[in-house]
Design a protein around this motif. Sequence first.
Motif, PDB file in Angstrom:
ATOM      1  N   LEU A 295       0.997  -1.405   0.235  1.00  0.00           N
ATOM      2  CA  LEU A 295      -0.339   0.050  -0.127  1.00  0.00           C
ATOM      3  C   LEU A 295       0.917   1.293  -0.507  1.00  0.00           C
ATOM      4  O   LEU A 295       0.365   2.438  -0.289  1.00  0.00           O
ATOM      5  CB  LEU A 295      -1.312   0.095   0.925  1.00  0.00           C
ATOM      6  CG  LEU A 295      -2.002  -0.841   1.359  1.00  0.00           C
ATOM      7  CD1 LEU A 295      -3.144  -1.400   2.432  1.00  0.00           C
ATOM      8  CD2 LEU A 295      -2.582  -0.640  -0.492  1.00  0.00           C
ATOM      9  N   ALA A 296       2.024   1.032   0.512  1.00  0.00           N
ATOM     10  CA  ALA A 296       2.941   2.712   0.363  1.00  0.00           C
ATOM     11  C   ALA A 296       3.560   2.492  -0.684  1.00  0.00           C
ATOM     12  O   ALA A 296       4.715   3.332  -0.608  1.00  0.00           O
ATOM     13  CB  ALA A 296       4.156   2.681   1.801  1.00  0.00           C
ATOM     14  N   ASP A 297       3.365   1.837  -1.990  1.00  0.00           N
ATOM     15  CA  ASP A 297       4.679   0.877  -3.096  1.00  0.00           C
ATOM     16  C   ASP A 297       3.539   2.040  -4.616  1.00  0.00           C
ATOM     17  O   ASP A 297       2.547   1.015  -4.781  1.00  0.00           O
ATOM     18  CB  ASP A 297       5.512   0.280  -3.237  1.00  0.00           C
ATOM     19  CG  ASP A 297       6.176   0.379  -4.218  1.00  0.00           C
ATOM     20  OD1 ASP A 297       7.154  -0.184  -4.278  1.00  0.00           O
ATOM     21  OD2 ASP A 297       5.199   0.502  -5.787  1.00  0.00           O
ATOM     22  N   ASP A 298       3.258   2.561  -5.288  1.00  0.00           N
ATOM     23  CA  ASP A 298       2.499   3.214  -6.444  1.00  0.00           C
ATOM     24  C   ASP A 298       2.467   2.448  -6.904  1.00  0.00           C
ATOM     25  O   ASP A 298       1.353   1.453  -7.755  1.00  0.00           O
ATOM     26  CB  ASP A 298       3.081   4.240  -6.645  1.00  0.00           C
ATOM     27  CG  ASP A 298       2.649   5.438  -6.284  1.00  0.00           C
ATOM     28  OD1 ASP A 298       2.046   5.113  -5.218  1.00  0.00           O
ATOM     29  OD2 ASP A 298       3.201   6.716  -6.464  1.00  0.00           O
ATOM     30  N   GLU A 299       3.812   1.612  -7.579  1.00  0.00           N
ATOM     31  CA  GLU A 299       3.520  -0.304  -8.858  1.00  0.00           C
ATOM     32  C   GLU A 299       2.304  -1.097  -8.085  1.00  0.00           C
ATOM     33  O   GLU A 299       1.972  -1.510  -9.044  1.00  0.00           O
ATOM     34  CB  GLU A 299       5.202   0.008  -8.642  1.00  0.00           C
ATOM     35  CG  GLU A 299       5.056  -0.400 -10.240  1.00  0.00           C
ATOM     36  CD  GLU A 299       6.571  -1.193 -10.808  1.00  0.00           C
ATOM     37  OE1 GLU A 299       7.753  -0.524 -10.353  1.00  0.00           O
ATOM     38  OE2 GLU A 299       6.680  -2.249 -11.101  1.00  0.00           O
ATOM     39  N   LEU A 300       3.435  -1.254  -6.747  1.00  0.00           N
ATOM     40  CA  LEU A 300       2.769  -2.603  -6.287  1.00  0.00           C
ATOM     41  C   LEU A 300       1.160  -2.427  -5.814  1.00  0.00           C
ATOM     42  O   LEU A 300       0.549  -2.988  -5.765  1.00  0.00           O
ATOM     43  CB  LEU A 300       3.347  -2.879  -5.046  1.00  0.00           C
ATOM     44  CG  LEU A 300       4.993  -3.636  -4.639  1.00  0.00           C
ATOM     45  CD1 LEU A 300       5.559  -3.944  -3.771  1.00  0.00           C
ATOM     46  CD2 LEU A 300       4.947  -4.807  -5.739  1.00  0.00           C
ATOM     47  N   ASN A 301       1.095  -0.948  -5.719  1.00  0.00           N
ATOM     48  CA  ASN A 301      -0.576  -1.183  -5.100  1.00  0.00           C
ATOM     49  C   ASN A 301      -1.510  -1.244  -6.104  1.00  0.00           C
ATOM     50  O   ASN A 301      -2.632  -1.761  -6.726  1.00  0.00           O
ATOM     51  CB  ASN A 301      -0.127   0.932  -4.177  1.00  0.00           C
ATOM     52  CG  ASN A 301      -1.684   0.550  -3.581  1.00  0.00           C
ATOM     53  OD1 ASN A 301      -2.836  -0.109  -4.636  1.00  0.00           O
ATOM     54  ND2 ASN A 301      -1.738   2.184  -2.752  1.00  0.00           N
ATOM     55  N   SER A 302      -0.862  -0.033  -7.124  1.00  0.00           N
ATOM     56  CA  SER A 302      -1.364  -0.085  -8.994  1.00  0.00           C
ATOM     57  C   SER A 302      -1.931  -2.009  -9.072  1.00  0.00           C
ATOM     58  O   SER A 302      -2.884  -2.742  -9.268  1.00  0.00           O
ATOM     59  CB  SER A 302      -1.027   0.000  -9.905  1.00  0.00           C
ATOM     60  OG  SER A 302      -0.804   1.113  -9.466  1.00  0.00           O
ATOM     61  N   LEU A 303      -0.620  -2.896  -9.015  1.00  0.00           N
ATOM     62  CA  LEU A 303      -0.619  -4.186  -9.432  1.00  0.00           C
ATOM     63  C   LEU A 303      -1.827  -4.640  -8.827  1.00  0.00           C
ATOM     64  O   LEU A 303      -1.781  -5.818  -9.097  1.00  0.00           O
ATOM     65  CB  LEU A 303       0.482  -5.151  -8.654  1.00  0.00           C
ATOM     66  CG  LEU A 303       0.881  -6.166  -9.610  1.00  0.00           C
ATOM     67  CD1 LEU A 303       0.617  -6.969 -11.030  1.00  0.00           C
ATOM     68  CD2 LEU A 303       2.122  -6.790  -9.235  1.00  0.00           C
TER      69      LEU A 303
END
Length: 404
Positions: A295-303
Motif C-alpha cells: 500500500l506504500a508503493d505506487d507500483e505494487l499498489n496498482s498491481l
Amino acid sequence: MFEQIQAPKADPILSLISEYKNDPRTTKIDLGIGVYRNADGITPIMQAVARAEQQLMTTETTKAYQGLIGDERFNTAIQTLLLGGTSAMARASTLQTPGASGALRNLADLLAFARPKATVWISNPSYINHRPIMQRAGLAVQEYPYLNMVTKAVDETAMLDQVAQLGPDDVLLLHGCCHNPSGADLSLDAWQRIGELAQQNGFLPFVDIAYQGLGDGLDADAHGLRLLADAVPELMISTSCSKNFGLYRERTGAAILVGNDLGQAQNGRAKMCELARGSYSMPPSHGAAIVSTILADDELNSLWRAELDSMNLRINGLRSALVDSFRTASQGESYDYFGRHKGMFSLTGLSDAKIARLKAEYGIYIVGGGRVNIAGLKLNQVETLVAAVVAVDVDVAVDVAVNV
Ligand SMILES: Cc1ncc(COP(=O)(O)O)c(C=O)c1O
C-alpha cells in the motif's frame, strides 16, 4: 483431566474437503471451500504479494518483537482503505490483529469488559464463527431477520423492524459487504437507516468486513460502512486481508474503533492491547509487513488493485454465466439471484437431501445449509453444475423422502 474431554465433532467443512479429495471422479466440483480459486482451480499467491515479500527479504533487519499494536504503517493504511474520505478517520484508532477472527475476538473482549450485559445481534444466517466468538467472550447473542429464503435477497423491512427495537445494551453486528454465507448485501438506504436508528436509540454498530474489493470494488464495497461511520458516534470494525490480499495463512487483519473523539478511540485500543496481552499477546508481523509494503508503493499498489479487479471480474463473470445457463436450463428466472449476489458466496437454500444427491450422483460438493463458493467453479463446469442443480431442484420427491 483429559479423560473427561471428548473430541468435538469434526467440522463439516473439513470433512467435506477430505471427502472431495478422495473422490476419484474427474468431473467433481468443489463449491464448499471458503477461499478464492482462480481459473486453474488454485488459490495463488498474488504477484504484488510475492514482490513485496522479495523486497522484505532484503530490507527486513530484525525479527525482534513488534509490540502489541502491531505495525503502525499497516494500521494507518488499512484504516484509510476502509474509512478514507470520512469524518470518522479523525476519531478512529486501529489495532493489527491475527486475521479478522482475531479482531472479532478482541472487539468481543472489549465489549465484554466495557458492556458485559451487551447482547450482540447477528444476522440470520451469519458467518459460522460469529456466534461462537461472541459467546466465548461471554456475550449474549441473538439473531435478527436477514435473508428472505424465497427471493434470496435481504428482507430489509423485517431486519429494520428488529433493528428499530435495539437500545443501548445492544450491539448490531453487520457484514460490510459480500455477506457470508448468503451473498445478499444491504442497500445503501438500509445502511443510512441503520445509522439513523443507532443515533436515535443508542445501540452500537459493529461491522465485520472480510471481503473488501471482492464485490463491486474497494470503494463501492466500503460505501455502506463509510455512510455509517460518518453518521454514528461510536463504531467497531473488524477487517481481514485473508481474501483481498490472499494472505489467509499469514493471519492478517485489524480491529478499528471509531469513537466520539480520537482520545476515546485510542483508549479503547489501549484496552484491547491489554486484553490481547492476556491471550496471543502480539500479532504476527509478516502479513502486515506485506500489506503495508504494497500500500506504500505506487507500483505494487496498482498491481494489487489490478489483480483484485481480475479476481472480481472472474467471480462476476461466473455469476453472469450461471444466470444465463440457469435461465436456459430452467426456462425461468428463479436462479437470477446468482447475478444479484456479491462476493464469493451464494446461499442456494438447497435442502440436505438435494445436497447429498448432488454429491452422490454428480460429484458436486456443497456445504450443509446450501452455501456455494462461486470461485470454486471453472467456467467450463457451469453447464454441468446448472444441469445437476436443476435436475435435483425440480425433484421435490427428494425432500419428501427425507422428511418422512
Ligand atoms: C464474514 C467473515 N468474517 C471474518 C472472517 C475471518 O477471516 P480471517 O481469515 O481474517 O480470520 C471470515 C472468513 O471467512 C468471514 O467470512
